[in-house]
Design a protein around this motif. Structure first.
Motif, PDB file in Angstrom:
ATOM      1  N   ASN A 154       0.849  -1.186   0.000  1.00 20.15           N
ATOM      2  CA  ASN A 154       0.000   0.000   0.000  1.00 20.15           C
ATOM      3  C   ASN A 154       0.888   1.241   0.000  1.00 20.15           C
ATOM      4  N   PRO A 155       0.914   2.031  -1.080  1.00 19.16           N
ATOM      5  CA  PRO A 155       1.809   3.201  -1.121  1.00 19.16           C
ATOM      6  C   PRO A 155       1.488   4.227  -0.038  1.00 19.16           C
ATOM      7  N   ALA A 156       0.212   4.355   0.317  1.00 24.30           N
ATOM      8  CA  ALA A 156      -0.150   5.300   1.380  1.00 24.30           C
ATOM      9  C   ALA A 156       0.427   4.851   2.722  1.00 24.30           C
ATOM     10  N   PHE A 157       0.489   3.538   2.940  1.00 27.83           N
ATOM     11  CA  PHE A 157       1.091   3.034   4.180  1.00 27.83           C
ATOM     12  C   PHE A 157       2.549   3.448   4.272  1.00 27.83           C
ATOM     13  N   ARG A 158       3.270   3.350   3.170  1.00 24.64           N
ATOM     14  CA  ARG A 158       4.688   3.720   3.175  1.00 24.64           C
ATOM     15  C   ARG A 158       4.875   5.193   3.521  1.00 24.64           C
ATOM     16  N   LEU A 159       3.980   6.042   2.999  1.00 25.36           N
ATOM     17  CA  LEU A 159       4.056   7.474   3.303  1.00 25.36           C
ATOM     18  C   LEU A 159       3.715   7.758   4.761  1.00 25.36           C
ATOM     19  N   ILE A 160       2.563   7.248   5.207  1.00 29.03           N
ATOM     20  CA  ILE A 160       2.110   7.520   6.567  1.00 29.03           C
ATOM     21  C   ILE A 160       3.041   6.891   7.590  1.00 29.03           C
ATOM     22  N   ASP A 161       3.550   5.699   7.283  1.00 30.49           N
ATOM     23  CA  ASP A 161       4.492   5.042   8.190  1.00 30.49           C
ATOM     24  C   ASP A 161       5.754   5.890   8.368  1.00 30.49           C
ATOM     25  N   ALA A 162       6.186   6.545   7.289  1.00 32.22           N
ATOM     26  CA  ALA A 162       7.361   7.418   7.384  1.00 32.22           C
ATOM     27  C   ALA A 162       7.080   8.601   8.303  1.00 32.22           C
ATOM     28  N   TYR A 163       5.904   9.212   8.178  1.00 39.23           N
ATOM     29  CA  TYR A 163       5.520  10.311   9.079  1.00 39.23           C
ATOM     30  C   TYR A 163       5.464   9.816  10.523  1.00 39.23           C
ATOM     31  N   HIS A 164       4.884   8.633  10.741  1.00 41.43           N
ATOM     32  CA  HIS A 164       4.778   8.076  12.097  1.00 41.43           C
ATOM     33  C   HIS A 164       6.154   7.830  12.714  1.00 41.43           C
ATOM     34  N   LYS A 165       7.059   7.282  11.915  1.00 40.37           N
ATOM     35  CA  LYS A 165       8.399   7.002  12.442  1.00 40.37           C
ATOM     36  C   LYS A 165       9.113   8.288  12.840  1.00 40.37           C
ATOM     37  N   ILE A 166       8.928   9.329  12.035  1.00 41.70           N
ATOM     38  CA  ILE A 166       9.593  10.607  12.320  1.00 41.70           C
ATOM     39  C   ILE A 166       9.027  11.262  13.573  1.00 41.70           C
ATOM     40  N   PHE A 167       7.710  11.379  13.646  1.00 42.57           N
ATOM     41  CA  PHE A 167       7.094  12.140  14.739  1.00 42.57           C
ATOM     42  C   PHE A 167       6.827  11.304  15.997  1.00 42.57           C
ATOM     43  N   ALA A 168       6.315  10.094  15.830  1.00 42.46           N
ATOM     44  CA  ALA A 168       5.898   9.304  16.995  1.00 42.46           C
ATOM     45  C   ALA A 168       7.002   8.417  17.557  1.00 42.46           C
ATOM     46  N   PHE A 169       7.913   7.957  16.684  1.00 43.85           N
ATOM     47  CA  PHE A 169       8.928   7.003  17.138  1.00 43.85           C
ATOM     48  C   PHE A 169      10.355   7.542  17.072  1.00 43.85           C
ATOM     49  N   HIS A 170      10.513   8.801  16.650  1.00 47.88           N
ATOM     50  CA  HIS A 170      11.825   9.462  16.652  1.00 47.88           C
ATOM     51  C   HIS A 170      12.885   8.621  15.932  1.00 47.88           C
ATOM     52  N   SER A 171      12.539   8.157  14.736  1.00 48.88           N
ATOM     53  CA  SER A 171      13.477   7.321  13.983  1.00 48.88           C
ATOM     54  C   SER A 171      13.369   7.634  12.496  1.00 48.88           C
ATOM     55  N   TYR A 172      14.254   7.017  11.716  1.00 51.49           N
ATOM     56  CA  TYR A 172      14.231   7.200  10.266  1.00 51.49           C
ATOM     57  C   TYR A 172      13.329   6.157   9.615  1.00 51.49           C
ATOM     58  N   PRO A 173      12.579   6.539   8.589  1.00 50.54           N
ATOM     59  CA  PRO A 173      11.796   5.547   7.837  1.00 50.54           C
ATOM     60  C   PRO A 173      12.705   4.697   6.967  1.00 50.54           C
ATOM     61  N   SER A 174      12.122   3.688   6.332  1.00 49.29           N
ATOM     62  CA  SER A 174      12.885   2.816   5.433  1.00 49.29           C
ATOM     63  C   SER A 174      13.221   3.567   4.147  1.00 49.29           C
TER      64      SER A 174
END
Length: 258
Positions: free
Chosen positions: A205-225
């Motif tokens: 799901n391309p939207a998952f890849r985008l939203i997951d990147a936002y979540h990793k940055i803001f909620a988990f303080h990490s870099y996306p894939s």
């Protein structure tokens, strides 16, 4: 296709943004008020009063940040596609009288949603600062994420816009697809709650890849894939290229049908 005129795009964007709040007392101030109200609900109500937390973190407002970080880009993404789907019939009075660029009509929607996104993000950042949030170095990726997000929305919106000229049900179908897409994307829930077979499917799901990147940055303080983002970048540009070819091939038919 007709050539693009930057001043024309800026002018119709300004009119589009102004028409949203035409007749209201506060006018364009609502563009700031609504994000403040929504973000207050996401972060304060969900994060503090309901005590919602993300697994693996004890931070009180972590779920509120997770929710806001996913909803802000999703709204810009989905609204761009949804509004693009009906733009040609909506602008029929312009298209039939002036040799205007079809692409300009879609770009003004993208630009208008960008303004709304930037206002929401500014309010989000201010709220995070007020709550003592510690920003991560991965924030530098936000412009690239938004570039991919809106480019993908432009490509999909252009395909929907062209099809909607010939099949008017496409406008309603687009709304249904976006509603289902929202719930198929972990925005208000975490991917860990899904069964393993669904997790494997959702990775495409391309939207998952985008939203997951936002979540990793803001909620988990990490870099996306980075690998996932580069694959998404290739797919996004291929979709955009296909949509441009589709518009170029059918432009004369679109004008005749309108």
């Amino acid at each position: 296709m007709s050539s693009l005129n930057l001043s024309y795009i800026i002018e119709i964007t300004r009119r589009d943004f102004a028409e949203r709040f035409a007749g209201s007392v506060l006018g364009s101030m609502w563009a700031i008020i609504w994000p403040m109200i929504n973000l207050f609900i996401y972060i304060v109500i969900f994060g503090k009063l309901m005590g919602a937390r993300l697994p693996g973190t004890s931070e009180m407002n972590s779920y509120g940040i997770y929710l806001a970080a996913g909803l802000i880009p999703w709204l810009a993404f989905s609204e761009t596609i949804n509004r693009c789907a009906s733009v040609f019939p909506a602008k029929k009075h312009i298209i039939t009288k002036v040799n205007t660029s079809f692409l300009a009509l879609l770009l003004h929607i993208n630009l208008s949603e960008t303004i709304t996104y930037l206002i929401s993000m500014l309010v989000f950042f201010l709220i995070l600062l007020c709550t003592g949030y510690e920003f991560h170095r991965s924030l530098w990726l936000l412009p690239f994420l938004y570039y991919l997000q809106q480019l993908l929305a432009l490509g999909l919106g252009l395909i929907a816009a062209v099809l909607n000229v010939f099949i008017r049900d496409v406008r309603q179908i687009t709304g249904v697809i976006l509603q289902l897409w929202f719930w198929f994307t972990p925005i208000v829930y975490i991917v860990d709650i899904l069964p393993d077979p669904v997790k494997k499917i959702i990775m495409y799901n391309p939207a998952f890849r985008l939203i997951d990147a936002y979540h990793k940055i803001f909620a988990f303080h990490s870099y996306p894939s980075f690998k996932a983002l580069w694959v998404l970048a290739v797919v996004t540009h291929l979709i955009l290229f296909f949509s441009f070819l589709m518009l170029r091939y059918l432009e004369k038919d679109i004008r005749d049908f309108l």
